[in-house]
Structure formats: structure tokens, C-alpha cells
Design a protein around this motif. Structure first.
Motif, PDB file in Angstrom:
ATOM      1  N   PHE A 115       0.823  -1.205   0.000  1.00 55.49           N
ATOM      2  CA  PHE A 115       0.000   0.000   0.000  1.00 55.49           C
ATOM      3  C   PHE A 115       0.863   1.263   0.000  1.00 55.49           C
ATOM      4  O   PHE A 115       0.494   2.267  -0.614  1.00 55.49           O
ATOM      5  CB  PHE A 115      -0.942  -0.007   1.213  1.00 55.49           C
ATOM      6  N   LEU A 116       2.013   1.211   0.673  1.00 47.85           N
ATOM      7  CA  LEU A 116       2.913   2.356   0.621  1.00 47.85           C
ATOM      8  C   LEU A 116       3.448   2.568  -0.791  1.00 47.85           C
ATOM      9  O   LEU A 116       3.585   3.701  -1.255  1.00 47.85           O
ATOM     10  CB  LEU A 116       4.074   2.144   1.601  1.00 47.85           C
ATOM     11  N   PHE A 117       3.758   1.473  -1.491  1.00 52.06           N
ATOM     12  CA  PHE A 117       4.195   1.578  -2.888  1.00 52.06           C
ATOM     13  C   PHE A 117       3.084   2.156  -3.765  1.00 52.06           C
ATOM     14  O   PHE A 117       3.325   2.994  -4.639  1.00 52.06           O
ATOM     15  CB  PHE A 117       4.621   0.205  -3.422  1.00 52.06           C
ATOM     16  N   LEU A 118       1.844   1.691  -3.541  1.00 57.43           N
ATOM     17  CA  LEU A 118       0.720   2.214  -4.309  1.00 57.43           C
ATOM     18  C   LEU A 118       0.516   3.704  -4.033  1.00 57.43           C
ATOM     19  O   LEU A 118       0.232   4.487  -4.955  1.00 57.43           O
ATOM     20  CB  LEU A 118      -0.556   1.444  -3.961  1.00 57.43           C
ATOM     21  N   ALA A 119       0.662   4.092  -2.762  1.00 60.19           N
ATOM     22  CA  ALA A 119       0.518   5.507  -2.416  1.00 60.19           C
ATOM     23  C   ALA A 119       1.578   6.348  -3.123  1.00 60.19           C
ATOM     24  O   ALA A 119       1.292   7.455  -3.603  1.00 60.19           O
ATOM     25  CB  ALA A 119       0.617   5.693  -0.902  1.00 60.19           C
ATOM     26  N   THR A 120       2.795   5.825  -3.218  1.00 60.53           N
ATOM     27  CA  THR A 120       3.859   6.548  -3.922  1.00 60.53           C
ATOM     28  C   THR A 120       3.527   6.688  -5.403  1.00 60.53           C
ATOM     29  O   THR A 120       3.752   7.743  -6.015  1.00 60.53           O
ATOM     30  CB  THR A 120       5.204   5.818  -3.749  1.00 60.53           C
ATOM     31  N   ALA A 121       2.994   5.623  -5.996  1.00 62.69           N
ATOM     32  CA  ALA A 121       2.624   5.672  -7.413  1.00 62.69           C
ATOM     33  C   ALA A 121       1.528   6.709  -7.656  1.00 62.69           C
ATOM     34  O   ALA A 121       1.580   7.477  -8.630  1.00 62.69           O
ATOM     35  CB  ALA A 121       2.172   4.295  -7.888  1.00 62.69           C
ATOM     36  N   VAL A 122       0.525   6.766  -6.772  1.00 61.90           N
ATOM     37  CA  VAL A 122      -0.552   7.758  -6.901  1.00 61.90           C
ATOM     38  C   VAL A 122       0.011   9.164  -6.732  1.00 61.90           C
ATOM     39  O   VAL A 122      -0.348  10.091  -7.473  1.00 61.90           O
ATOM     40  CB  VAL A 122      -1.668   7.483  -5.876  1.00 61.90           C
ATOM     41  N   TRP A 123       0.897   9.337  -5.763  1.00 59.08           N
ATOM     42  CA  TRP A 123       1.511  10.644  -5.497  1.00 59.08           C
ATOM     43  C   TRP A 123       2.283  11.130  -6.719  1.00 59.08           C
ATOM     44  O   TRP A 123       2.243  12.306  -7.072  1.00 59.08           O
ATOM     45  CB  TRP A 123       2.414  10.520  -4.288  1.00 59.08           C
ATOM     46  N   LEU A 124       3.008  10.209  -7.391  1.00 60.39           N
ATOM     47  CA  LEU A 124       3.785  10.588  -8.569  1.00 60.39           C
ATOM     48  C   LEU A 124       2.886  10.947  -9.754  1.00 60.39           C
ATOM     49  O   LEU A 124       3.156  11.889 -10.498  1.00 60.39           O
ATOM     50  CB  LEU A 124       4.719   9.439  -8.966  1.00 60.39           C
ATOM     51  N   ALA A 125       1.816  10.159  -9.932  1.00 66.04           N
ATOM     52  CA  ALA A 125       0.960  10.339 -11.109  1.00 66.04           C
ATOM     53  C   ALA A 125      -0.093  11.425 -10.925  1.00 66.04           C
ATOM     54  O   ALA A 125      -0.722  11.841 -11.911  1.00 66.04           O
ATOM     55  CB  ALA A 125       0.271   9.018 -11.456  1.00 66.04           C
ATOM     56  N   ASP A 126      -0.285  11.898  -9.700  1.00 64.50           N
ATOM     57  CA  ASP A 126      -1.360  12.844  -9.423  1.00 64.50           C
ATOM     58  C   ASP A 126      -1.246  14.096 -10.284  1.00 64.50           C
ATOM     59  O   ASP A 126      -2.248  14.631 -10.780  1.00 64.50           O
ATOM     60  CB  ASP A 126      -1.342  13.220  -7.937  1.00 64.50           C
ATOM     61  N   GLY A 127      -0.017  14.588 -10.482  1.00 64.40           N
ATOM     62  CA  GLY A 127       0.162  15.813 -11.264  1.00 64.40           C
ATOM     63  C   GLY A 127      -0.159  15.661 -12.733  1.00 64.40           C
ATOM     64  O   GLY A 127      -0.348  16.656 -13.434  1.00 64.40           O
ATOM     65  N   LEU A 128      -0.212  14.421 -13.217  1.00 65.76           N
ATOM     66  CA  LEU A 128      -0.504  14.201 -14.632  1.00 65.76           C
ATOM     67  C   LEU A 128      -1.984  13.961 -14.893  1.00 65.76           C
ATOM     68  O   LEU A 128      -2.395  13.870 -16.047  1.00 65.76           O
ATOM     69  CB  LEU A 128       0.290  12.981 -15.135  1.00 65.76           C
ATOM     70  N   PRO A 165      -6.280  14.675 -14.475  1.00 67.95           N
ATOM     71  CA  PRO A 165      -7.219  15.801 -14.370  1.00 67.95           C
ATOM     72  C   PRO A 165      -7.552  16.092 -12.919  1.00 67.95           C
ATOM     73  O   PRO A 165      -7.471  15.216 -12.050  1.00 67.95           O
ATOM     74  CB  PRO A 165      -8.456  15.305 -15.140  1.00 67.95           C
ATOM     75  N   ALA A 166      -7.901  17.351 -12.644  1.00 70.67           N
ATOM     76  CA  ALA A 166      -8.229  17.770 -11.281  1.00 70.67           C
ATOM     77  C   ALA A 166      -9.336  16.900 -10.706  1.00 70.67           C
ATOM     78  O   ALA A 166     -10.360  16.670 -11.342  1.00 70.67           O
ATOM     79  CB  ALA A 166      -8.644  19.240 -11.271  1.00 70.67           C
ATOM     80  N   GLY A 167      -9.132  16.412  -9.501  1.00 73.26           N
ATOM     81  CA  GLY A 167     -10.113  15.580  -8.820  1.00 73.26           C
ATOM     82  C   GLY A 167      -9.902  14.100  -9.022  1.00 73.26           C
ATOM     83  O   GLY A 167     -10.330  13.292  -8.185  1.00 73.26           O
ATOM     84  N   THR A 168      -9.233  13.689 -10.111  1.00 74.28           N
ATOM     85  CA  THR A 168      -9.011  12.261 -10.351  1.00 74.28           C
ATOM     86  C   THR A 168      -8.086  11.676  -9.297  1.00 74.28           C
ATOM     87  O   THR A 168      -8.283  10.551  -8.832  1.00 74.28           O
ATOM     88  CB  THR A 168      -8.405  12.045 -11.754  1.00 74.28           C
ATOM     89  N   GLY A 169      -7.080  12.441  -8.924  1.00 68.09           N
ATOM     90  CA  GLY A 169      -6.161  11.972  -7.893  1.00 68.09           C
ATOM     91  C   GLY A 169      -6.872  11.711  -6.582  1.00 68.09           C
ATOM     92  O   GLY A 169      -6.573  10.745  -5.874  1.00 68.09           O
ATOM     93  N   LEU A 170      -7.849  12.577  -6.249  1.00 67.17           N
ATOM     94  CA  LEU A 170      -8.599  12.397  -5.004  1.00 67.17           C
ATOM     95  C   LEU A 170      -9.398  11.097  -5.040  1.00 67.17           C
ATOM     96  O   LEU A 170      -9.526  10.400  -4.019  1.00 67.17           O
ATOM     97  CB  LEU A 170      -9.530  13.592  -4.798  1.00 67.17           C
ATOM     98  N   LEU A 171      -9.938  10.755  -6.195  1.00 66.50           N
ATOM     99  CA  LEU A 171     -10.653   9.480  -6.327  1.00 66.50           C
ATOM    100  C   LEU A 171      -9.712   8.294  -6.127  1.00 66.50           C
ATOM    101  O   LEU A 171     -10.077   7.295  -5.498  1.00 66.50           O
ATOM    102  CB  LEU A 171     -11.324   9.397  -7.700  1.00 66.50           C
ATOM    103  N   LEU A 172      -8.502   8.391  -6.674  1.00 63.04           N
ATOM    104  CA  LEU A 172      -7.535   7.311  -6.489  1.00 63.04           C
ATOM    105  C   LEU A 172      -7.157   7.152  -5.019  1.00 63.04           C
ATOM    106  O   LEU A 172      -7.022   6.034  -4.515  1.00 63.04           O
ATOM    107  CB  LEU A 172      -6.292   7.570  -7.336  1.00 63.04           C
ATOM    108  N   TRP A 173      -6.964   8.275  -4.327  1.00 66.93           N
ATOM    109  CA  TRP A 173      -6.683   8.200  -2.892  1.00 66.93           C
ATOM    110  C   TRP A 173      -7.855   7.568  -2.147  1.00 66.93           C
ATOM    111  O   TRP A 173      -7.661   6.798  -1.189  1.00 66.93           O
ATOM    112  CB  TRP A 173      -6.412   9.593  -2.331  1.00 66.93           C
ATOM    113  N   SER A 174      -9.093   7.866  -2.578  1.00 73.38           N
ATOM    114  CA  SER A 174     -10.270   7.273  -1.955  1.00 73.38           C
ATOM    115  C   SER A 174     -10.290   5.758  -2.138  1.00 73.38           C
ATOM    116  O   SER A 174     -10.508   5.003  -1.184  1.00 73.38           O
ATOM    117  CB  SER A 174     -11.534   7.891  -2.566  1.00 73.38           C
TER     118      SER A 174
END
Length: 614
Positions: free
Chosen positions: A395-408, A410-419
């Protein structure tokens, strides 16, 4: 045994470099070799005034015309020097002169190269000269132009370069001496090479607990846990030291390549392709932690490097993992990193710059080595606990992947991935499983943590559909819609005027006839630290009050162009986030520049220094 011999050789090499005689910090090339050009009748006379301790190569003086064809150049004999880089060659000390046969039309390109005696060698430099704009050289012993038959007096050349005129469209900003000197130059001035290495090592330790280094801890812990029952303190030390040395070597290598390439470290490593590749690597590590497959070296390599350890982590695999981990910590700009890259780009001293970056990387890895050596005991050896720990790492690895990809995304998509990540973690930890009455305290605490993670995931999903983008404030849009009170003063992205080039920045700085102090903020959409600053620092009322009356200008580096790259070079900016504080005369306030992880207190302090200078 080979491993410890390699480490010993490496330490001895660094010790020898540190014990070498201290060389004065190298001057910028334009100061070490001051060049000027004048007309000498039909020809062009060139002269270089060399600082003490610097020399110019006769062999590498050349000139070409607009068509790329060589232009005839006459040079006097030099002195023979046994140069370590070029062998026995002719060089000039003190003064060098040359005469060119001027073309009938077009520009000239003059190339020269020199070195610091006993120090660095500068890269070849090419200067454009327009023969039509050159003044006629005058012989002080006569009333007319210099005769080609008589040698020219040094007084015929005032020491002001006419070969490189000031750009007419520059921003007109005078950067402070401290920014120009940089952290590398400051440490060299204080104590030489040894002090520089020690300073960057210490700075690395201070940066070891920043967000960019956090992903390294679970990566190393996952590597150590694969050893199982055979993991000892010595083995943990060997694996973690290999990991850190490889990480530092890659960190140094990437930095040198980026500095020579002419781009910032973040731009070189945070392109869309590079970010997706690194995110995919962390996704693969996560899936491996969940048991979907086993990540290991090919069998023919594994049998050679670790024939007796089965699927455990080998030194070779730790080195490979450490080298690739540099892609994660590299894009995070810090003041020491920016200083080292700027030093390499300005002086061409790759060895010293790479040494500073290596020391910075090792410093960041010292806590990792301590964890690998002394923290190997508490790590699980086998059984269900090990599987649980591996899943947490996943899960820590997945969180890092989401953190890296969040900037690429659309706005709000990253929040859904974190959810999704938070709710999935709640399921894995057993938040929705039936708990037996005899369950112990640890199981109940785990279930509570899972329920909280699930609740947080639901709030993130609500926030994503409400227009929120900040994972730490998922309900901010709803709270703002319901609030009837006046919002506190804060700075947002729209508060900044935008400039994309030196000309646009100059226009904005000159727009106010009364002259106002300015903040020039270099940012980018892909810059994770910039998003934190805009969310938590600029929105703070303290910062808004401190910057009241200050003109706010931003330079967007989301897409690197020739215009903003030139502006970064002129203002000695390595990358975002960087803040320059300029007084009413567009002079950078001494010791006010902010780079990297910028805090509310730092902005307020620099703003106070700015207002004190008015």
C-alpha cells in the motif's frame, strides 16, 4: 569480501580527494578569461586577459564565419605545458592575443578553451562577434590606427569585453552575490573540499526525513524482509549500505547529466514519460508485495550473485533497486541540490559537483543504513506477520505511485484514487470482517485503523465529486459553500501576473512607474512541492500580510521553452519552486532567495528583509 573491498576502496578514494591540496574556488569563465575585440586596419585583433592561476590553450583558439568555414587566425607562440588532460601543449598565461582576417560580411564565431592551473578545465566557449560594430584599435604612441607592422600595445585594449553585448530584452535583474556564489562556493570559501563534502553530507542528513525520501524506507524494508530468518545486523548493514551507495551514485550521475544538458534536475526526471515509468515501477513493487508475482533477477544472474540465498535480496538486487530509487528523490529540488547543479553548469567542474551530490545522497541514506543495521531485529521472520507487513509495504508503494501520477491526472481524479486506496486498505486490514470476542488488543486496534481509513476514503470520494483537489481538505468546497463569514486574506495562483520570458518579465517589472518591490515565483504544474506551497503556504494569512504591497509575478515552467530556459540561466534558477525577492530597483535582496521546501516562516522572513531594504 569483494563488497567490503569495494567499499574500502571507495572510502580511500574520497579520503585522498579530501586530503588533496585545497584549490581556490574557480571563477566564472567570463571573469577568468576576459576577452575583447577591436579592429586592426582590415583585420580584427583579439585579446584575452587571464587571471593569475589560469591559462588558455593555443591549439584550441579558432574562428569560423557565418558559413561555418574556418577563418584565418594568427597567434604568437605560447609556453610548453605538460597538461594532465591534453598532454604537452602550448598555453598562454597572463595575456593571449590573436589576429583574424575579417570577412567581408557576416558574423564571426570565436572559440577558446582554458583551465584553472591544478583545478578544473572549462568547456569550450564560443563568442559571436559582429565585425561591423567593432571600434578601431588605436596605438597610444601614435595619432593613427595601429600599424600591422608594429606589435600592439596592451593599452590599445581597455579591459571591457566588446564581444558579448548586454541583451536588450533582458529582465534587468541584478541577482545577489550570495545567489551567484551558491552553497558550493560558500562552503569552499570557508574550508575547502573537505568542508564541502562534510557540509553536503550533513545537509543530506537534514533532508533525510523530507517527503521525497520517505518512499525509500519501505523500499529498503521490503528488501530486508525478503531475507527472512537469515537476516542479521551485518547482512542488514551490507544490503542497506549497497542500496544507499547505489542511490547516491545515481543521484550524482543524474545531476551531472542534467547540469551539462542545460536543464534542471526536475525537468530532466519529471517529464511525463519518466514519471509514468517510475509510477509503473512502484505499481510493480506493490503487486509483488501482494503476492501476484515475485520480483527477482533472472536466474542466470541470481545464481551468480546469490547462489545460496534462494529468493532473498542480494547485493546486486539492492544496488539495482537503489540506483532506480534515485528517480524518486532526484526531482525534489532543494537548496543544496540547486547549488550543486548551478555550480556544475557555471564552472564545468564535474568532479567537484558530482562529489557534492554524492555526499548529499549518502547523507540522505544514513538513516536508511541505521534502519537496515539496527532495525533488522524487529522485522518479521516468517509466517502471517510477514505477509501482513508485505501488504502494508504494498500500500505504501501504491501511495507513492498515486503521489507521482497525481500531477498528470485531471483535477479531482487523484482524489478518487486516494479514496479507492484508503477503502481498499480498510478491506485488507479487516475493517469489515467479523471480529471474534476473544480477539486481542492488536486486532482491535487494527480494525479501528481500518474503519478510520474506510471513513476517510468515503470523505475523499465525496470531496472529489464536490470539486476538491486537496486530500488533506476533502470537504473544503462544501465548507466554503456553507460559510457566510468573510474569508481570510490569502494569495492564490490568480494573484500572480504571468511571465514566460525575459522580455515579458522585464515588461511587468517596468509597468509600475513608481517602482514597487517584487516577488518572482518559478513554479510548474508537475512540481509536487509547488502544489504544497500554493495549498498551505501562499494561502496562509501571515504570508498574505507579509507580501502586501509586493508585486507578484510567476514564471510557469510546466513546459520548458527556449525563452524560459534562457531566463532561468540568466537568473541562476535551477528549477521550481524558487522565489526571488526584488527591491524597487529590481535588485535581489541579499540572502532572501527561497528554493525547495518553502515554509510560511521563510516567506515572511524574506518579505521582511525585502521591505527593510526599501
Amino acid at each position: 569480501m569483494r563488497f567490503f573491498l569495494s567499499v574500502s576502496c571507495f572510502i580511500l578514494t574520497f579520503a585522498a580527494a579530501a586530503a588533496a591540496p585545497v584549490i581556490e574556488p574557480p571563477l566564472p569563465m567570463e571573469k577568468a578569461f576576459r576577452m575583447e575585440a577591436r579592429r586592426d586596419g582590415p583585420d580584427i585583433a583579439l585579446r584575452w586577459q587571464l587571471e593569475d592561476g589560469y591559462y588558455l590553450y593555443r591549439e584550441y583558439l579558432s574562428a569560423t564565419g557565418d558559413d561555418g568555414k574556418p577563418v584565418e587566425m594568427s597567434t604568437p607562440p605560447g609556453v610548453i605545458k605538460d597538461d594532465p588532460g591534453f598532454g604537452s601543449t602550448e598555453v598562454y598565461y597572463g595575456t593571449a592575443t590573436a589576429t583574424l582576417v575579417a570577412p567581408t560580411a557576416g558574423m564571426l564565431k570565436v572559440t577558446y578553451q582554458g583551465c584553472q592551473d591544478g583545478g578544473l578545465c572549462y568547456p569550450p566557449t564560443t563568442v559571436d562577434i559582429d565585425p561591423a560594430t567593432l571600434a578601431q584599435a588605436m596605438d597610444p604612441a601614435a595619432d593613427g590606427p595601429v600599424s600591422p607592422a608594429r606589435p600592439q600595445s596592451q593599452a590599445a585594449f581597455p579591459l571591457v569585453s566588446k564581444a558579448a553585448a548586454e541583451p536588450v530584452d533582458g529582465p534587468g535583474i541584478r541577482i545577489s552575490d550570495q545567489s551567484a556564489n551558491g552553497v558550493v562556493g560558500s562552503l569552499l570559501d570557508r574550508g575547502g573540499v573537505l568542508f564541502l563534502i562534510a557540509g553536503f553530507l550533513g545537509l543530506g542528513v537534514l533532508l533525510a526525513f523530507t517527503p521525497c525520501v520517505f518512499p525509500m524506507y519501505p523500499i529498503l524494508a521490503a528488501t530486508l524482509s525478503r531475507e527472512g530468518e537469515s537476516l542479521s545486523a551485518g547482512r542488514g548493514f551490507a544490503l542497506s549500505l549497497t542500496y544507499v551507495l547505489s542511490l547516491a551514485a545515481a543521484f550524482s550521475l543524474f545531476g551531472v547529466v542534467a547540469a551539462w544538458w542545460g536543464q534542471s534536475f526536475q525537468v530532466a526526471l519529471q517529464s511525463t514519460t519518466a514519471t509514468l515509468v517510475v509510477a509503473a515501477i512502484f505499481m510493480a513493487l506493490a503487486l509483488s508485495s501482494f503476492g501476484l508475482f515475485e520480483l527477482q533477477l533472472p536466474s542466470f544472474l541470481r545464481n551468480r550473485v546469490a547462489p545460496a540465498r534462494g529468493s532473498g535480496g542480494s547485493l546486486a538486487s539492492s544496488a539495482a533497486l537503489g540506483f532506480s530509487s534515485a528517480l524518486v528523490i532526484g526531482p525534489c529540488v532543494t537548496a543544496p541540490l540547486a547549488g550543486a547543479l548551478l555550480y556544475i553548469a557555471q564552472t564545468g567542474d564535474v568532479v567537484l559537483g558530482a562529489t557534492a551530490l554524492f555526499a548529499l545522497g549518502v547523507g540522505k541514506g544514513i538513516p536508511l543504513i541505521l534502519m537496515g543495521t539496527f532495525g533488522s531485529g524487529p522485522l518479521p521472520r516468517a509466517g502471517q506477520w510477514m505477509e501482513r507487513v508485505r501488504q502494508v509495504f504494498g500500500f505504501l508503494f501504491l501511495a507513492t505511485a498515486v503521489w507521482l501520477a497525481d500531477g498528470l491526472l485531471p483535477a479531482g481524479t487523484g482524489l478518487l484514487l486516494w479514496s479507492v486506496l484508503a477503502i481498499t486498505f480498510a478491506v485488507f486490514i479487516g475493517a469489515f470482517d467479523q471480529m471474534r470476542p476473544e480477539a486481542g488488543g492488536a486486532a482491535r486496534l487494527a480494525k479501528s485503523a481500518g474503519l478510520l481509513a474506510g471513513l476517510y476514503g468515503v470523505l475523499l470520494a465525496i470531496g472529489a465529486f464536490s470539486g476538491a483537489t486537496d486530500p488533506l481538505k476533502p470537504l473544503a468546497p462544501i465548507a466554503a459553500a456553507r460559510s457566510d463569514t468573510t474569508t481570510a486574506k490569502k494569495i492564490i495562483k490568480d494573484s500572480f501576473q504571468s511571465a514566460a520570458s525575459a522580455a515579458e518579465l522585464s515588461s511587468l517589472l517596468k509597468a509600475d512607474a513608481n517602482g514597487a518591490p517584487s516577488l518572482v515565483y518559478f513554479t510548474a504544474d508537475w512540481c509536487v512541492t509547488c502544489r504544497v506551497i500554493e495549498r498551505s503556504v501562499l494561502s496562509d494569512a501571515t504570508v498574505a500580510n507579509a507580501l502586501e504591497g509586493v508585486r507578484l509575478i510567476s514564471v510557469d515552467l510546466s513546459k520548458i521553452t527556449e525563452a524560459n530556459r534562457s531566463l532561468m540561466k540568466e537568473l541562476q534558477v535551477i528549477g521550481p519552486p524558487t522565489m526571488l525577492f526584488l527591491d524597487a530597483g529590481n535588485n535581489e535582496v541579499q540572502a532572501s532567495r527561497l528554493v525547495g521546501d518553502i515554509t510560511t516562516q521563510a516567506v515572511a522572513a524574506s518579505a521582511a528583509s525585502l521591505k527593510e531594504s526599501l
